[in-house]
Design an enzyme around this catalytic site. Structure first.
Site, PDB file in Angstrom:
ATOM      1  N   LYS A  23     -27.140 -13.879 -10.873  1.00 11.56           N
ATOM      2  CA  LYS A  23     -27.904 -12.694 -11.270  1.00 11.56           C
ATOM      3  C   LYS A  23     -27.708 -11.678 -10.157  1.00 11.56           C
ATOM      4  O   LYS A  23     -28.339 -11.743  -9.108  1.00 11.56           O
ATOM      5  CB  LYS A  23     -29.378 -13.053 -11.447  1.00 11.56           C
ATOM      6  CG  LYS A  23     -30.238 -11.901 -11.881  1.00 11.56           C
ATOM      7  CD  LYS A  23     -31.548 -12.436 -12.434  1.00 11.56           C
ATOM      8  CE  LYS A  23     -32.725 -11.487 -12.291  1.00 11.56           C
ATOM      9  NZ  LYS A  23     -32.476 -10.082 -12.193  1.00 11.56           N
ATOM     10  N   LYS A  40     -35.115 -17.111 -10.936  1.00  5.99           N
ATOM     11  CA  LYS A  40     -35.146 -16.345  -9.690  1.00  5.99           C
ATOM     12  C   LYS A  40     -35.125 -17.275  -8.477  1.00  5.99           C
ATOM     13  O   LYS A  40     -35.620 -18.397  -8.526  1.00  5.99           O
ATOM     14  CB  LYS A  40     -36.429 -15.485  -9.653  1.00  5.99           C
ATOM     15  CG  LYS A  40     -36.553 -14.498 -10.799  1.00  5.99           C
ATOM     16  CD  LYS A  40     -35.582 -13.350 -10.686  1.00  5.99           C
ATOM     17  CE  LYS A  40     -36.051 -12.301  -9.717  1.00  5.99           C
ATOM     18  NZ  LYS A  40     -36.966 -11.314 -10.244  1.00  5.99           N
ATOM     19  N   GLU A  59       3.910   1.603  -1.183  1.00  4.64           N
ATOM     20  CA  GLU A  59       4.517   1.810  -2.504  1.00  4.64           C
ATOM     21  C   GLU A  59       3.488   2.383  -3.485  1.00  4.64           C
ATOM     22  O   GLU A  59       3.796   3.247  -4.298  1.00  4.64           O
ATOM     23  CB  GLU A  59       5.083   0.491  -3.045  1.00  4.64           C
ATOM     24  CG  GLU A  59       6.359   0.090  -2.337  1.00  4.64           C
ATOM     25  CD  GLU A  59       6.711  -1.383  -2.533  1.00  4.64           C
ATOM     26  OE1 GLU A  59       7.889  -1.680  -2.625  1.00  4.64           O
ATOM     27  OE2 GLU A  59       5.786  -2.226  -2.587  1.00  4.64           O
ATOM     28  N   TYR A  60       2.260   1.866  -3.351  1.00  5.16           N
ATOM     29  CA  TYR A  60       1.183   2.384  -4.185  1.00  5.16           C
ATOM     30  C   TYR A  60       0.984   3.881  -3.916  1.00  5.16           C
ATOM     31  O   TYR A  60       0.916   4.694  -4.847  1.00  5.16           O
ATOM     32  CB  TYR A  60      -0.118   1.610  -3.917  1.00  5.16           C
ATOM     33  CG  TYR A  60      -1.296   2.201  -4.646  1.00  5.16           C
ATOM     34  CD1 TYR A  60      -1.565   1.848  -5.959  1.00  5.16           C
ATOM     35  CD2 TYR A  60      -2.114   3.155  -4.027  1.00  5.16           C
ATOM     36  CE1 TYR A  60      -2.613   2.417  -6.655  1.00  5.16           C
ATOM     37  CE2 TYR A  60      -3.165   3.732  -4.718  1.00  5.16           C
ATOM     38  CZ  TYR A  60      -3.420   3.365  -6.025  1.00  5.16           C
ATOM     39  OH  TYR A  60      -4.449   3.941  -6.711  1.00  5.16           O
ATOM     40  N   ARG A 112     -28.963   2.169 -17.114  1.00  5.33           N
ATOM     41  CA  ARG A 112     -29.818   1.504 -18.091  1.00  5.33           C
ATOM     42  C   ARG A 112     -30.991   2.407 -18.499  1.00  5.33           C
ATOM     43  O   ARG A 112     -31.402   2.413 -19.644  1.00  5.33           O
ATOM     44  CB  ARG A 112     -30.352   0.200 -17.498  1.00  5.33           C
ATOM     45  CG  ARG A 112     -31.302  -0.518 -18.392  1.00  5.33           C
ATOM     46  CD  ARG A 112     -31.640  -1.895 -17.831  1.00  5.33           C
ATOM     47  NE  ARG A 112     -32.449  -2.622 -18.760  1.00  5.33           N
ATOM     48  CZ  ARG A 112     -33.776  -2.668 -18.723  1.00  5.33           C
ATOM     49  NH1 ARG A 112     -34.420  -2.021 -17.776  1.00  5.33           N
ATOM     50  NH2 ARG A 112     -34.456  -3.340 -19.617  1.00  5.33           N
ATOM     51  N   GLU A 143     -22.843  -4.933 -14.011  1.00  2.87           N
ATOM     52  CA  GLU A 143     -23.775  -4.692 -12.913  1.00  2.87           C
ATOM     53  C   GLU A 143     -22.974  -4.123 -11.744  1.00  2.87           C
ATOM     54  O   GLU A 143     -22.023  -4.755 -11.278  1.00  2.87           O
ATOM     55  CB  GLU A 143     -24.390  -6.048 -12.543  1.00  2.87           C
ATOM     56  CG  GLU A 143     -25.757  -5.996 -11.977  1.00  2.87           C
ATOM     57  CD  GLU A 143     -26.870  -5.810 -13.001  1.00  2.87           C
ATOM     58  OE1 GLU A 143     -26.600  -5.745 -14.224  1.00  2.87           O
ATOM     59  OE2 GLU A 143     -28.020  -5.703 -12.554  1.00  2.87           O
ATOM     60  N   SER A 193     -33.900  -6.866 -20.865  1.00  2.00           N
ATOM     61  CA  SER A 193     -34.049  -7.642 -19.651  1.00  2.00           C
ATOM     62  C   SER A 193     -34.408  -9.078 -20.055  1.00  2.00           C
ATOM     63  O   SER A 193     -34.441  -9.386 -21.245  1.00  2.00           O
ATOM     64  CB  SER A 193     -35.127  -6.995 -18.807  1.00  2.00           C
ATOM     65  OG  SER A 193     -35.105  -7.549 -17.538  1.00  2.00           O
ATOM     66  N   LYS A 229     -27.576 -18.953 -19.733  1.00  2.00           N
ATOM     67  CA  LYS A 229     -27.358 -18.479 -21.105  1.00  2.00           C
ATOM     68  C   LYS A 229     -26.915 -19.639 -21.986  1.00  2.00           C
ATOM     69  O   LYS A 229     -26.024 -20.403 -21.583  1.00  2.00           O
ATOM     70  CB  LYS A 229     -26.267 -17.399 -21.127  1.00  2.00           C
ATOM     71  CG  LYS A 229     -26.598 -16.211 -20.234  1.00  2.00           C
ATOM     72  CD  LYS A 229     -25.520 -15.141 -20.224  1.00  2.00           C
ATOM     73  CE  LYS A 229     -25.998 -13.986 -19.323  1.00  2.00           C
ATOM     74  NZ  LYS A 229     -25.024 -12.915 -19.178  1.00  2.00           N
ATOM     75  N   ASP A 231       0.838  -1.202   0.000  1.00  2.00           N
ATOM     76  CA  ASP A 231       0.000   0.000   0.000  1.00  2.00           C
ATOM     77  C   ASP A 231       0.872   1.251   0.000  1.00  2.00           C
ATOM     78  O   ASP A 231       0.567   2.244  -0.663  1.00  2.00           O
ATOM     79  CB  ASP A 231      -0.912   0.018   1.231  1.00  2.00           C
ATOM     80  CG  ASP A 231      -2.013  -1.032   1.127  1.00  2.00           C
ATOM     81  OD1 ASP A 231      -2.005  -1.794   0.124  1.00  2.00           O
ATOM     82  OD2 ASP A 231      -2.865  -1.099   2.034  1.00  2.00           O
TER      83      ASP A 231
END
Ligand code: IVH
Length: 390
Positions: A115, A319, A33-34, A136, A178, A80, A295, A31
């Site tokens: 989902k 769902k 070094e970041y 959206r 999302e 959707s 899908k 952290d």
């Protein structure tokens, strides 16, 4: 090295470290070094404001508040999905698809994705640079929330994120993802509000929505939002693989955060099994899911199935059973915690939520009870969050 070259180098390096940290969960520098790299960039940009680029990680919170959001028309409708609620609905979907195929028994494979219960965002990259992000909206026209999205650490500002990648930045791609509020971060936020005497936020989704639609990006930056990406809306100058599974992999290789919980399934029986597994494990992960999206892996074939009304036929949302129920508040008891803290708890008329009987609920504290004017005998909405301790 010129300042310009150093700024370019630092921007690239810091963006890569943000990706290692927030997307891959595997940082390669400390952290401190970041912070050093970040401070060097900030100082250089302060002395050369004309050299600040849109993909600079310093552009997270510096933007000016907006008066209103601009409207943007999406390059393609942001659709959707039709819903299924059980295995039977899943079978019926497969049968319907079969009727549209030359051979109803054609072997199909699938990708099952969580989902995410978040907000859809539409991200545009030109020559590899994140140039626009939109909500959206109504699916055709959304709101320009680019500045707010730039505050999200896991969102790539330039792709490919890895400077050593063999991929070249496509002239244009539009990605769908999302945005959500991780549950651990949501709890931290609410704990801080409780301590400050501020009203608590209802749920992570609404809080994520509210955070994204802040006119002042500095407010969005205060919230620990993150996102997962899952689709290409349009693309130009990049050859997309035909399989959804390969597309997810390409998204990952470009540097987009992709859910580690996506699963490839060879058969529909497996899909049903994954759905059941998810119902069990949905309360054990750090983000809210309200179902799985199934899908067809072969995207050209999925797309060729067309639409039923507005819903593409090639995917379906399965769902989960609801996790919210109403019941009656029977009593309020006070428990003494290990640290001596008094914790009010509600005694509820037993109610089944997601396969578990719930009889008790924490009430956070008396201020909260007072503010909500909770009384014995009231009908209350109980939301199951996390695993119920019987
Ligand atoms: S696919 C046409 N994949 O759930 C393609 N959606 O009804 C539709 N969602 O509105 C989207 N996670 O906002 C897809 N892995 C995922 C998703 C996902 C969440 C949301 C999305 C959509 C709704 C599906």
């Amino acid at each position: 090295m010129t300042s310009e070259a150093r700024i370019k180098q630092l921007t690239e390096e810091i963006n890569y470290h943000l990706y290692r940290y927030h997307v891959l969960d595997s940082p390669i520098i400390s952290d401190a070094e970041y912070d050093e790299l970040y401070r060097e960039l900030l100082a250089l940009e302060e002395s050369h404001p004309d050299l600040v680029t849109p993909d600079s990680p310093t552009q997270r919170a510096g933007a000016e508040p907006l008066v209103a959001f601009e409207k943007v028309t999406h390059p393609a409708p942001i659709l959707s999905l039709a819903n299924a609620f059980n295995e039977e609905d899943l079978r019926a979907w497969r049968t319907r698809i079969g009727r549209l195929l030359p051979n109803p028994d054609l072997r199909l494979d699938y990708v099952v994705e969580p989902k995410l219960d978040g907000l859809t965002v539409v991200l545009t990259y030109q020559d590899g640079i994140f140039v626009q992000g939109a909500t959206r909206g109504n699916g055709v026209v959304g709101e320009n929330i680019t500045k707010n999205l730039r505050t999200i650490d896991s969102l790539p500002r330039r792709i490919p994120v890895d400077p050593n990648s063999d991929l070249t930045p496509p002239p244009t791609i539009v990605i769908r993802g999302e945005v959500f509020f991780p549950l651990d971060k949501f709890e931290v936020l609410n704990a801080a509000r409780l301590a400050a005497g501020d009203p608590l936020y209802m749920n992570p989704r609404n809080t994520a929505a509210g955070s994204l639609r802040q006119l002042d990006p500095a407010k969005t930056a205060e919230r620990s939002l993150t996102l997962y990406c899952y689709d290409f809306i349009t693309w130009e100058g990049i050859a997309l693989p035909d399989q959804q599974w390969e597309r997810l992999d390409l998204l990952r290789r470009l540097g987009f955060p992709v859910s580690p919980d996506n699963v490839y399934c060879q058969r529909i029986e497996q899909v049903a099994g994954i759905y059941q597994q998810w119902i069990e494990k949905r309360n054990q992960i750090n983000y809210e899911v309200d179902g799985v999206v199934v899908k067809i892996n072969d995207r050209p074939l999925a797309d060729s199935l067309g639409f039923s009304g507005k819903d593409p036929r090639g995917s379906i949302a399965m769902k989960f059973p609801a996790q919210e129920k109403t019941t009656k508040l029977l009593d309020v008891q006070v428990n003494v915690g290990r640290t001596g803290i008094l914790a009010p708890a509600a005694v509820l008329e037993a109610v089944e939520i997601g396969g578990v009987i719930v009889r008790n609920a924490t009430l956070h504290n008396y201020d909260e009870i007072d503010r909500k004017d909770i009384r014995i005998g009231d009908t209350v909405l109980v939301k199951r969050a996390g695993d119920v301790i019987p």
